[in-house]
Design an enzyme around this catalytic site. Structure first.
Site, PDB file in Angstrom:
ATOM      1  N   ASN A 108       0.945  -1.113  -0.119  1.00  0.00           N
ATOM      2  CA  ASN A 108      -0.062  -0.032  -0.067  1.00  0.00           C
ATOM      3  C   ASN A 108       0.809   1.233  -0.130  1.00  0.00           C
ATOM      4  OD1 ASN A 108       0.451   0.790   2.694  1.00  0.00           O
ATOM      5  ND2 ASN A 108      -0.370  -1.243   3.130  1.00  0.00           N
ATOM      6  N   ASP A 143      -4.991  -6.161   4.999  1.00  0.00           N
ATOM      7  CA  ASP A 143      -5.987  -6.729   5.724  1.00  0.00           C
ATOM      8  C   ASP A 143      -5.967  -8.314   5.191  1.00  0.00           C
ATOM      9  OD1 ASP A 143      -7.090  -4.846   7.092  1.00  0.00           O
ATOM     10  OD2 ASP A 143      -7.886  -4.033   5.373  1.00  0.00           O
ATOM     11  N   LYS A 190       8.737 -18.307  -9.233  1.00  0.00           N
ATOM     12  CA  LYS A 190       8.429 -17.159  -9.797  1.00  0.00           C
ATOM     13  C   LYS A 190       7.206 -17.753 -10.775  1.00  0.00           C
ATOM     14  CE  LYS A 190       9.244 -13.294 -12.853  1.00  0.00           C
ATOM     15  NZ  LYS A 190      10.109 -13.023 -14.113  1.00  0.00           N
ATOM     16  N   PRO A 249      -3.578 -11.587  10.236  1.00  0.00           N
ATOM     17  CA  PRO A 249      -4.081 -11.430  11.663  1.00  0.00           C
ATOM     18  C   PRO A 249      -4.266  -9.929  12.107  1.00  0.00           C
ATOM     19  CG  PRO A 249      -1.733 -11.947  11.471  1.00  0.00           C
ATOM     20  CD  PRO A 249      -2.466 -12.065  10.250  1.00  0.00           C
ATOM     21  N   ILE A 287      -3.743  -7.315  14.336  1.00  0.00           N
ATOM     22  CA  ILE A 287      -2.921  -6.980  15.536  1.00  0.00           C
ATOM     23  C   ILE A 287      -3.409  -6.226  16.296  1.00  0.00           C
ATOM     24  CG2 ILE A 287      -0.435  -6.038  16.100  1.00  0.00           C
ATOM     25  CD1 ILE A 287       0.311  -6.921  12.998  1.00  0.00           C
ATOM     26  N   PHE A 319      -4.973   3.420  14.334  1.00  0.00           N
ATOM     27  CA  PHE A 319      -5.033   4.547  13.510  1.00  0.00           C
ATOM     28  C   PHE A 319      -6.072   4.022  12.366  1.00  0.00           C
ATOM     29  CE2 PHE A 319      -1.673   7.873  12.882  1.00  0.00           C
ATOM     30  CZ  PHE A 319      -1.091   7.586  14.451  1.00  0.00           C
TER      31      PHE A 319
END
Ligand SMILES: Cc1cc2nc3c(=O)[nH]c(=O)nc-3n(C[C@H](O)[C@H](O)[C@H](O)COP(=O)(O)O)c2cc1C
Length: 398
Positions: free
Chosen positions: A208, A276, A286, A304, A306, A324
């Site tokens: 991300n 997620d 590969k 998981p 956290i 957050f």
């Protein structure tokens, strides 16, 4: 007072080096132990003999002198201090520090240290105002390096302006402030930061846009308040701050393991943007096109949680758990629901819609949601947000 504090003093090659002799005396008067390091150029201005006589210690001068088994190696020397002080900090030393050069003892120690660094710049006014020096200064401040001065005044070169090294007593004050037992002294705070990388195969991953800038700034601010910080970071764009214990991870599962290993903590701040889901059918080798025109079908499985895991711990739960919420719609409503769902004490909510420029940017506009309701702060730099969050955490743990 500086009783029992160990200062590694790096003296750069400037006219103001003579003032560093007085600085040694002043630091020792207050109870500090001073280990001096002279650059090659510094030896043109002060002698090793006078420096070692004033410090009551051996003077370190050459990187390759330290290879003797009986000597303290450069890594140990850089860590066996409570604070590293560079006075005078020449334009050259500032440039090396900002650029990450390590081609002599002083610059190698500055690269190897895990301690906070305070610099007292001193140079000709033109050198100080040069865009390169100002760029280096901004980089160093961004890295968490503390500064004192320079002062404005008449200079040895006959010019007038900013560039004079601060007086020794002002540097001693800055040293005391840097070593002050902050409100978080004795508290262990865990901070997670950055993105996670979830492998598709050995060369590809899902990630991300988190840069790690906000989590890094929070860890730095907590350390500045005296906290013992464990910083668990995914592959971030920004380097970890000085003065914290760094644990580097790639995936959400590794982050969970690192978090579990770091507990117990007095407070935990989960600023990382944890994936997620991870790829359930990640390939061990590969993946290749097979000419059929069919793209591989990726299957996902949940990672998981956290934040929820730590928030809902029955035993040894940190007194304060901060999550957050990076949202793009209905920020406050979504963040309020997230706080309930996860069971954390505070949620720091921010709008990461592309038009805000927050994800990957240098500013943030946050709302802190807690039992007391929602508290919105104006748009601030990420460093300012970090300082406010750290102060709020110090208040909550007091
Ligand atoms: C007489 C003289 C005075 C100097 N004063 C300064 C100074 O105050 N600040 C500075 O940044 N450089 C000063 N320099 C230049 C540095 O000595 C030079 O950049 C040197 O490479 C610095 O090495 P160092 O950073 O390893 O100590 C001076 C040079 C001379 C010859």
């Amino acid at each position: 007072m500086l009783a029992g504090k160990r200062i590694l003093l790096i003296v750069g090659g400037g006219i103001a080096a003579f003032k560093s002799l007085d600085l040694i005396r002043r630091l020792r008067e207050r109870g500090a132990t001073v280990t001096p390091v002279l650059t090659r150029a510094a030896e043109e201005f002060v002698t090793p003999l006078s420096t070692s006589a004033l410090a009551g210690q051996k003077v370190y001068r050459d990187l390759f002198d330290l290879t003797d088994e009986a000597e303290m190696g450069h890594i140990e020397l850089s860590r066996a201090a409570d604070l590293v002080v560079v006075a005078p900090a020449t334009a050259d030393l500032m440039g090396k520090m900002a650029g990450g050069l390590a081609n002599d003892l002083a610059s190698t120690l500055l690269m190897a240290t895990d301690k906070r660094v305070l610099i007292a710049p001193a140079m000709n006014v033109r050198m100080w105002e040069h865009p390169a020096t100002q760029r280096n200064l901004a980089t160093l401040k961004g890295d968490g390096v503390l500064t004192v001065g320079p002062d404005v005044g008449d200079m040895a070169c006959g010019e007038h302006g900013p560039g004079r090294m601060s007086e020794p007593l002002a540097i001693v004050d800055a040293v005391e402030a840097a070593l002050l037992d902050g409100p978080l002294k004795g508290k262990h705070v865990l901070v997670t930061s950055g993105p996670t990388h979830e492998p598709i195969d050995p060369v590809r991953y899902i990630a991300n846009r988190s840069s790690g800038a906000q989590g890094t700034a929070i860890a730095r601010s907590l350390a500045a308040l005296g906290a013992n910080v464990t910083f668990v970071t995914g592959p971030a764009d920004v380097p970890p701050p000085l003065g914290v214990k760094v644990v580097k991870v790639q995936t959400a599962s590794e982050m969970k393991e690192a978090v579990d290993a770091a507990l117990p903590a007095d407070a935990a701040v989960f600023a990382a943007a944890v994936a997620d889901w991870r790829v359930a059918n990640a390939s061990g080798s590969k993946m290749k096109k097979d000419g059929s025109g069919n793209a591989p079908a990726l299957e996902f499985t949940e990672n998981p949680d956290i934040l929820a895991g730590v928030s809902q711990m029955k035993k040894d739960r940190p007194k304060l758990v901060v999550g957050f919420a990076a949202e793009t719609d209905d920020v406050q409503a979504n963040a309020t629901a997230k706080r309930k769902r996860k069971g954390c004490d505070w949620i720091v909510a921010n709008d990461v819609s592309p038009e805000t420029g927050i994800m990957g940017g240098s500013e943030n506009a946050v709302t802190i949601i807690s039992d007391e309701g929602a508290e919105s702060w104006p748009r601030l730099t990420k460093d300012q947000v970090a300082a406010k969050i750290a102060a709020k955490i110090a208040g909550a743990l007091a």
